[in-house]
Write a protein that holds these residues in place. Structure first.
Motif, short mmCIF file in Angstrom:
data_model
loop_
_atom_site.label_atom_id
_atom_site.label_comp_id
_atom_site.label_asym_id
_atom_site.label_seq_id
_atom_site.Cartn_x
_atom_site.Cartn_y
_atom_site.Cartn_z
N ILE A 65 42.08 40.71 41.52
CA ILE A 65 43.46 41.21 41.42
C ILE A 65 43.48 41.97 40.08
N TYR A 279 39.87 23.79 45.07
CA TYR A 279 38.98 24.47 46.02
C TYR A 279 37.69 23.69 46.22
N GLY A 296 45.12 27.79 39.72
CA GLY A 296 45.45 29.14 40.20
C GLY A 296 44.54 30.14 39.51
N1 GLU Z 1 47.06 35.21 45.06
C1 GLU Z 1 45.73 34.72 45.05
C2 GLU Z 1 45.04 35.09 46.35
O1 GLU Z 1 45.68 35.13 47.36
C3 GLU Z 1 45.79 33.26 44.88
C4 GLU Z 1 44.46 32.64 44.80
C5 GLU Z 1 44.37 31.56 43.77
O2 GLU Z 1 45.14 31.45 42.83
O3 GLU Z 1 43.45 30.78 43.91
O4 GLU Z 1 43.87 35.36 46.38
#
Ligand code: GLU
Length: 351
Positions: A65, A279, A296
């Protein structure tokens, strides 16, 4: 029923039985929260952790991003909010960063508000994937496809469960819910939203893959858009710690006293965090730290110590799994020093 006339013993028993009243745990039991009781100790441990890890340089800002690649990677803030509303902060706690994946926890809570935990479990699932947070392979391989509410596919599906006459009404509901959990009005960081909306082809692909398996419950791209907005909400470490303290306090915001999340939903939310909050680093996290948490890619990690409070660490550089390196180190240090690990009998005061 007059709360004042209830004995502390009855209140503790009621809390254990799950019939918790809309009061802070401190008020229910007549005792300060265990964190607040040792405030000086918590302050000391937070200061130690800050000093110990402030020179940590491992990890790298997320760059898929574009906006996140340019965030100052030296930013480092720690905030603790206890269930009785005490606040301990250190470092860059006023900096507003994008909540990113940590938002998934609160959209899950909102979905449960109207649908209840059983329906959400049926529609989304709660199995760890053992794969990257944005893995399309997991959508194909996992029997439930959406896997769990804290990976991207499951989170987009969860966002699709929020009801409303149109996308904007659904979005307003999500933002209002986050703001009530934080105890103050939150807003989207527009630049993050634009940056992410211009580069979210992967999430759009996940939403269509979910549609193939009938595991998305509203228009796929509209759901991705609301999901993208929720990830772009700005929070500082203190606001996020208050959102976590609301979970720790049985769903009641310790600042405003508002019942934001149903108490019966809280254990389900925390279990999802323990299962998949970091994760494919979640197993290692449970092993070393033993606290429900969510990270995040903006660099924040929120960890919840049920009944006691929440700790947030913000430091942008991430490890391979997408989790802030410094935040993991600090929370592990603090959890060990203060006996917060939920799997340890020491966490309930056993010496
Ligand atoms: N906005 C991010 C995505 O969709 C969030 C992922 C994250 O924070 O792990 O990839």
């Amino acid at each position: 029923m007059k709360i004042k006339r209830m004995s502390a013993t009855f209140l503790v028993a009621a809390a254990i039985a799950g019939t918790v009243l809309p009061l802070s745990i401190a008020a229910q039991t007549g005792q300060s929260s265990p964190v607040a009781a040792s405030r000086a100790n918590v302050e000391k441990v937070i200061a130690e952790a800050y000093e110990k890890y402030k020179g940590e340089t491992r990890g790298k800002n997320a760059d898929y991003i574009p906006y996140l690649a340019h965030v100052d990677s030296k930013l480092f803030g720690i905030a603790v909010v206890t269930t009785d509303g005490k606040v301990i902060t250190m470092g860059d706690v006023d900096y507003s960063f994008s909540i990113q994946s940590i938002s998934k926890v609160f959209t899950l809570a909102l979905a449960m508000e109207s649908l209840g935990p059983d329906e959400v479990f049926k529609k989304i699932g709660s199995e760890p994937t053992g794969r990257a947070f944005n893995s399309p392979v997991a959508v194909v391989d996992m029997p439930t496809h959406s896997a769990n509410p804290l990976v991207n596919a499951g989170a987009i599906a969860t966002a699709s469960l929020i009801s409303g006459k149109d996308k904007d009404e659904k979005w307003a509901k999500i933002l209002d819910f986050y703001s009530r959990a934080a105890g103050e009005k939150l807003v989207v960081i527009d630049e993050v939203y634009k940056s992410e909306a211009a580069s979210n082809e992967g999430n759009k692909a996940l939403s269509y893959l979910l549609a193939k398996y009938d595991r998305i419950y509203a228009d796929p791209f509209e759901s991705v858009d609301n999901y993208t907005k929720q990830c772009s909400v700005g929070v500082n470490a203190l606001q996020l710690a208050r959102m976590g303290a609301t979970l720790a306090n049985n769903g009641i915001n310790p600042k405003t006293g508002e019942v934001v999340i149903k108490s019966e939903d809280v254990p389900h939310i925390l279990s999802a965090m323990m299962m998949a909050g970091l994760y494919d680093g979640s197993g290692g996290w449970a092993w070393h730290v033993g606290l429900p948490a969510k990270s995040g890619v903006g660099g924040g990690i929120l960890a919840v110590v049920p009944g006691k409070g929440a700790i947030v660490v913000f430091a942008p550089p991430l490890d391979e799994a997408g989790n802030s390196v410094k935040a993991q180190e600090v929370i592990e240090y603090v959890a060990n020093k203060l006996n917060y690990n939920l799997y340890s009998p020491l966490s309930v005061g056993w010496k």
